[in-house]
Scaffold this motif. Structure first.
Motif, mmCIF file in Angstrom:
data_model
loop_
_atom_site.group_PDB
_atom_site.id
_atom_site.type_symbol
_atom_site.label_atom_id
_atom_site.label_comp_id
_atom_site.label_asym_id
_atom_site.label_seq_id
_atom_site.Cartn_x
_atom_site.Cartn_y
_atom_site.Cartn_z
ATOM 1 N N ILE A 162 0.862 -1.193 0.000
ATOM 2 C CA ILE A 162 0.000 0.000 0.000
ATOM 3 C C ILE A 162 0.888 1.228 0.000
ATOM 4 N N GLY A 163 0.536 2.237 -0.789
ATOM 5 C CA GLY A 163 1.339 3.444 -0.780
ATOM 6 C C GLY A 163 0.782 4.524 -1.682
ATOM 7 N N ARG A 164 1.620 5.499 -1.986
ATOM 8 C CA ARG A 164 1.310 6.699 -2.774
ATOM 9 C C ARG A 164 0.505 7.690 -1.940
ATOM 10 N N GLN A 207 7.048 3.264 2.570
ATOM 11 C CA GLN A 207 7.426 4.547 3.150
ATOM 12 C C GLN A 207 7.121 5.656 2.132
ATOM 13 N N PRO A 208 6.380 6.697 2.521
ATOM 14 C CA PRO A 208 5.967 7.705 1.539
ATOM 15 C C PRO A 208 7.167 8.363 0.853
ATOM 16 N N PRO A 209 7.185 8.420 -0.491
ATOM 17 C CA PRO A 209 8.293 9.041 -1.216
ATOM 18 C C PRO A 209 8.102 10.542 -1.446
ATOM 19 N N GLY A 263 3.464 13.240 10.491
ATOM 20 C CA GLY A 263 2.499 13.088 9.403
ATOM 21 C C GLY A 263 2.441 11.655 8.907
ATOM 22 N N THR A 264 3.574 10.963 8.963
ATOM 23 C CA THR A 264 3.600 9.560 8.547
ATOM 24 C C THR A 264 2.789 8.702 9.514
ATOM 25 N N VAL A 265 2.811 9.048 10.796
ATOM 26 C CA VAL A 265 1.966 8.345 11.763
ATOM 27 C C VAL A 265 0.496 8.499 11.376
ATOM 28 N N LEU A 321 10.514 0.286 5.800
ATOM 29 C CA LEU A 321 11.449 1.396 6.035
ATOM 30 C C LEU A 321 12.639 1.297 5.095
ATOM 31 N N ARG A 322 12.719 2.221 4.151
ATOM 32 C CA ARG A 322 13.855 2.305 3.234
ATOM 33 C C ARG A 322 14.808 3.429 3.623
ATOM 34 N N ASN A 323 14.379 4.271 4.541
ATOM 35 C CA ASN A 323 15.194 5.403 4.979
ATOM 36 C C ASN A 323 15.051 5.528 6.490
ATOM 37 N N ASP A 324 16.144 5.290 7.205
ATOM 38 C CA ASP A 324 16.090 5.341 8.671
ATOM 39 C C ASP A 324 16.472 6.717 9.219
#
Length: 298
Positions: free
Chosen positions: A83-85, A109-111, A119-121, A140-143
């Motif tokens: 799920i994303g975008r 993870q939102p790009p 906001g991601t929460v 998680l692609r970016n920590d």
């Protein structure tokens, strides 16, 4: 069918998205790939992951893929749906995936260039509500958001796992220690990084290799579960050339390598969509042929 916790600690097999000659999605081409992977013991097929070219699909295409994959799996294993975008599309896809019978959701993870940790929460909570409360695995692609923000995300009700896809095992260990111990931390950089992540407490891993050689992925998982790192690394060494091809051109041949291998083994799933590279260069194709022949895949 495995329970979700057991499946999360296994192999999350990221399925390709097949296309026909006109470039339209052709889900039925996945049937023999899914059957072989499940027959080999794959714990959890994943639809609409990055190996499935998620960001190259329209939301309607992603919805169709979720429906078709759930139908093809037909209760033989839990299905994880990506799920994303944008939030509206993500919620629509979450609802459709739940209706299709997905067991859990993998939240990309939102790009977006302007992403606030808080906001991601809100983003994850909205997706959970839209799905009717399906369990979730965070991707998680970016920590760089930091351990505290990761802990906040993991505290959202319904989060059962985290797919850790950054080459930072020490940060993984810190994040794991800061979160609910019931959460499963999954190695998100495929077989090659799995031993490193296992060493700091991850369990299971994601795999694109399962589209082509699921038996090898399952053997690596079995070795890691037995803490036999020598055997796991030996098995990984024999498939390293495949992952090396996929990592070329800034990872732009990641899916290309998988689809080229499928073509070579008689399971043509079409080309990749730009901006992914297609086809492999002659040098890359030669390397792939050697890999496939050496391992008896053609």
């Amino acid at each position: 069918m495995l329970d979700l916790d057991t499946a999360l600690a296994g192999i999350s097999g990221i399925l390709v998205t097949p296309y026909d000659e006109a470039g339209e999605i052709a889900p039925a081409k996945l049937s023999p790939i899914i059957d072989r992977a499940l027959g080999a013991g794959l714990h959890m097929p994943v639809v609409n992951g990055n190996t499935g070219e998620f960001y190259a699909l329209t939301t309607d295409e992603a919805i169709t893929m979720a429906r078709e994959v759930c139908a093809m799996v037909d209760g033989r294993a839990p299905v994880l749906a990506g799920i994303g975008r944008g939030i509206r599309d993500a919620c629509a896809l979450a609802r459709a995936s739940a209706e299709a019978g997905a067991t859990a959701l993998m939240i990309h993870q939102p790009p977006d260039p302007f992403v606030a940790p808080r906001g991601t929460v809100d983003y994850v909570k909205a997706i959970a509500d839209a799905s009717g409360g399906l369990p979730m695995m965070l991707y998680l692609r970016n920590d760089a958001i930091g351990t505290g923000a990761i802990a906040d995300l993991c505290a959202v009700p319904g989060v059962k796992g985290v797919k850790w896809a950054t080459p930072n095992p020490q940060k993984l260990a810190a994040a794991k220690a800061a979160c609910d111990p019931s959460i499963t931390w999954v190695g998100g950089l495929a077989e090659v990084w799995a031993p490193t992540f296992y060493a700091v407490g991850a369990r299971g891993f994601t795999s694109g290799l399962i589209n082509v050689w699921p038996e090898r992925s399952l053997a690596i998982h079995a070795a890691l579960e037995a803490s036999d790192y020598v055997e796991a690394n030996r098995l990984i060494g024999e498939m390293q050339a495949f992952e090396d091809i996929r990592a070329e051109e800034l990872n732009g041949t990641n899916v290309t390598g998988v689809k080229a291998a499928l073509q070579a083994t008689g399971l043509d799933c079409g080309a990749t969509r730009p901006p992914s590279a297609w086809p492999l260069t002659p040098a890359q194709q030669d390397k792939l042929q050697v890999f496939l022949k050496t391992n008896g895949l053609i």
